[in-house]
Write an enzyme that holds these catalytic residues in place. Structure first.
Site, short mmCIF file in Angstrom:
data_model
loop_
_atom_site.label_atom_id
_atom_site.label_comp_id
_atom_site.label_asym_id
_atom_site.label_seq_id
_atom_site.Cartn_x
_atom_site.Cartn_y
_atom_site.Cartn_z
N ASP A 183 0.84 -1.21 0.00
CA ASP A 183 0.00 0.00 0.00
C ASP A 183 0.87 1.25 0.00
O ASP A 183 1.59 1.52 0.95
CB ASP A 183 -0.89 0.01 1.25
N TYR A 235 2.96 10.00 -0.45
CA TYR A 235 4.08 9.45 0.33
C TYR A 235 5.42 9.74 -0.33
O TYR A 235 6.47 9.62 0.30
CB TYR A 235 3.95 7.93 0.55
N LYS A 245 -2.90 5.93 -4.20
CA LYS A 245 -4.02 6.84 -3.91
C LYS A 245 -3.80 8.18 -4.58
O LYS A 245 -2.66 8.67 -4.62
CB LYS A 245 -4.14 7.05 -2.39
N HIS A 253 -7.80 9.53 -1.75
CA HIS A 253 -7.13 9.52 -0.44
C HIS A 253 -7.96 10.15 0.68
O HIS A 253 -8.03 9.63 1.79
CB HIS A 253 -5.77 10.24 -0.58
N1 LIG Z 1 -5.25 6.29 3.80
C1 LIG Z 1 -4.67 7.04 4.70
O1 LIG Z 1 -5.02 8.21 4.90
C2 LIG Z 1 -3.54 6.46 5.49
C3 LIG Z 1 -3.06 7.15 6.61
C4 LIG Z 1 -2.03 6.57 7.36
C5 LIG Z 1 -1.51 5.34 6.96
N2 LIG Z 1 -1.98 4.70 5.83
C6 LIG Z 1 -1.44 3.39 5.39
O2 LIG Z 1 -1.48 2.46 6.48
C7 LIG Z 1 -0.19 1.95 6.73
C8 LIG Z 1 0.00 1.61 8.20
O3 LIG Z 1 -0.22 2.73 9.02
P1 LIG Z 1 0.96 3.54 9.75
O4 LIG Z 1 2.23 3.40 9.01
O5 LIG Z 1 0.44 4.92 9.94
O6 LIG Z 1 1.05 2.92 11.19
P2 LIG Z 1 1.07 1.46 11.87
O7 LIG Z 1 1.22 0.41 10.83
O8 LIG Z 1 -0.05 1.42 12.81
O9 LIG Z 1 2.38 1.54 12.75
C9 LIG Z 1 3.65 1.66 12.19
C10 LIG Z 1 4.65 1.89 13.33
O10 LIG Z 1 4.68 0.75 14.19
C11 LIG Z 1 6.00 0.20 14.20
N3 LIG Z 1 5.82 -1.26 14.13
C12 LIG Z 1 5.39 -2.00 13.09
N4 LIG Z 1 5.31 -3.29 13.42
C13 LIG Z 1 5.71 -3.40 14.68
C14 LIG Z 1 5.86 -4.49 15.57
N5 LIG Z 1 5.58 -5.73 15.19
N6 LIG Z 1 6.30 -4.24 16.83
C15 LIG Z 1 6.60 -2.98 17.22
N7 LIG Z 1 6.47 -1.90 16.42
C16 LIG Z 1 6.04 -2.11 15.17
C17 LIG Z 1 6.71 0.77 12.99
O11 LIG Z 1 8.09 0.97 13.24
P3 LIG Z 1 9.26 0.34 12.31
O12 LIG Z 1 9.01 0.70 10.90
O13 LIG Z 1 10.47 1.01 12.89
O14 LIG Z 1 9.23 -1.13 12.57
C18 LIG Z 1 6.04 2.13 12.84
O15 LIG Z 1 6.63 3.07 13.70
C19 LIG Z 1 0.72 3.08 6.24
O16 LIG Z 1 2.05 2.69 6.08
C20 LIG Z 1 0.03 3.48 4.96
O17 LIG Z 1 0.33 2.56 3.94
C21 LIG Z 1 -2.99 5.26 5.11
#
Ligand SMILES: NC(=O)c1ccc[n+]([C@@H]2O[C@H](COP(=O)([O-])OP(=O)(O)OC[C@H]3O[C@@H](n4cnc5c(N)ncnc54)[C@H](OP(=O)(O)O)[C@@H]3O)[C@@H](O)[C@H]2O)c1
Length: 280
Positions: A49, A54, A83, A116
């Site tokens: 994704d 980004y 997106k 988005h």
């Molecule tokens: N549509 C939208 O508006 C929107 C908004 C936000 C996000 N997104 C999408 O959703 C995806 C996920 O959301 P997100 O990146 O915001 O946050 P998330 O996946 O909830 O959390 C990511 C964070 O958690 C850490 N992490 C991941 N796995 C872990 C584990 N097993 N143990 C401990 N820490 C862990 C990562 O650090 P490390 O990388 O250092 O491991 C990073 O700091 C995004 O990457 C993006 O593709 C979409």
């Protein structure tokens, strides 16, 4: 229920989408990004994704192309999402944004293209462009992100094609009960962003207790809860160990009681903007 990392859910147009994918928000262009994408695919992830905003579609594309080649995987077995950003919402501008994303990714189609954010007064024109892309066979599925129920209702009033996916913030502090019910009733697949609340939930006592009970990590407990709710999830990590950990969700199941315990953590609390009040 999914039994394997590569299991899929079937969207309302028949397209199959993996239940788990890799998110790459806030990962800058560069080797760490390329390696994260390659590591995920080499270890069985089949969904990635990204988004135009980004600023990392080139590296994502490079990782994808190298992984396909090195693992002898055909493009069709991968599911790639991007997106259209707010500034590009409009008929012609959304069509153009799609081409730009494809070019950066170095792909000739996307599996899923999303609006988005629901920018008022703009998302309907953009949706017409999404419908054109879909009807011309340029993209396998189209959907939205950050749409509340009222946005979906408004869109569906004039849409020829119902969105296949709504990707929204979803985690134990924001369990989106009403939206989940609404999307299920309408055959729209919900997808969770920030499933780990960007790391904020990892020291929650209830989740730690459940992690100990199941012999799993808190991240695994949360991601399993997503899947058992029928919600597609795309945790982000650039660390190999965590990329693997986040995909090891198929050797245990949460009991109904424990699902409800996690549901009980809901506080309608967001880590990102509320789709009714964003100004970008
Ligand atoms: N549509 C939208 O508006 C929107 C908004 C936000 C996000 N997104 C999408 O959703 C995806 C996920 O959301 P997100 O990146 O915001 O946050 P998330 O996946 O909830 O959390 C990511 C964070 O958690 C850490 N992490 C991941 N796995 C872990 C584990 N097993 N143990 C401990 N820490 C862990 C990562 O650090 P490390 O990388 O250092 O491991 C990073 O700091 C995004 O990457 C993006 O593709 C979409």
């Amino acid at each position: 229920m999914m039994k394997h990392l590569q299991d899929t859910v079937t969207l309302h147009n028949g397209v199959k989408m993996p239940g788990l994918g890799l998110g790459v928000f806030k990962v800058e262009e560069g080797d760490a990004l390329v390696q994260a994408v390659k590591t995920a695919i080499a270890h069985g992830y089949r969904s990635i994704d990204t988004a135009a905003i980004y600023g990392n579609e080139r590296g994502v594309g490079q990782g994808i192309r190298e992984a396909l080649q090195e693992n002898a995987i055909p493009r069709e077995s991968l599911f790639v999402t991007s997106k259209v950003w707010n500034a590009d919402l409009g008929y012609e501008s959304t069509l153009a944004a799609y081409e730009t994303s494809l070019k950066k990714l170095g792909l000739d189609y996307l599996d899923l293209y999303l609006i988005h954010w629901p920018v008022e007064g703009k998302y309907k024109e953009a949706w017409r462009a999404m419908e054109t892309l879909y009807q011309e066979g340029r993209v396998k599925a189209i959907g939205v992100s950050n749409f509340h129920i009222h946005h979906l209702e408004d869109l569906m009033e004039s849409a020829r094609i119902k969105p296949m996916v709504d990707q929204v913030e979803f985690h134990p502090r924001l369990s989106q009960r009403d939206l989940l019910r609404f999307t299920q009733e309408h055959g729209i697949q919900m997808e969770a962003w920030s499933p780990l609340m960007q790391g904020e939930l990892l020291s929650n006592p209830t989740l730690l207790e459940l992690a100990a009970k199941y012999g799993k990590s808190v991240a695994q407990i949360i991601l399993r809860w997503d899947l058992q709710h029928g919600v597609i999830t795309i945790p982000k990590s650039t660390k190999k160990q965590r990329i693997l950990e986040n995909a090891t969700l198929f050797d245990f199941a949460l009991s109904q009681e424990d699902m409800e315990r996690i549901d009980g953590l809901n506080q309608n609390k967001r880590i990102g903007p509320d789709p009714d009040h964003f100004d970008f």
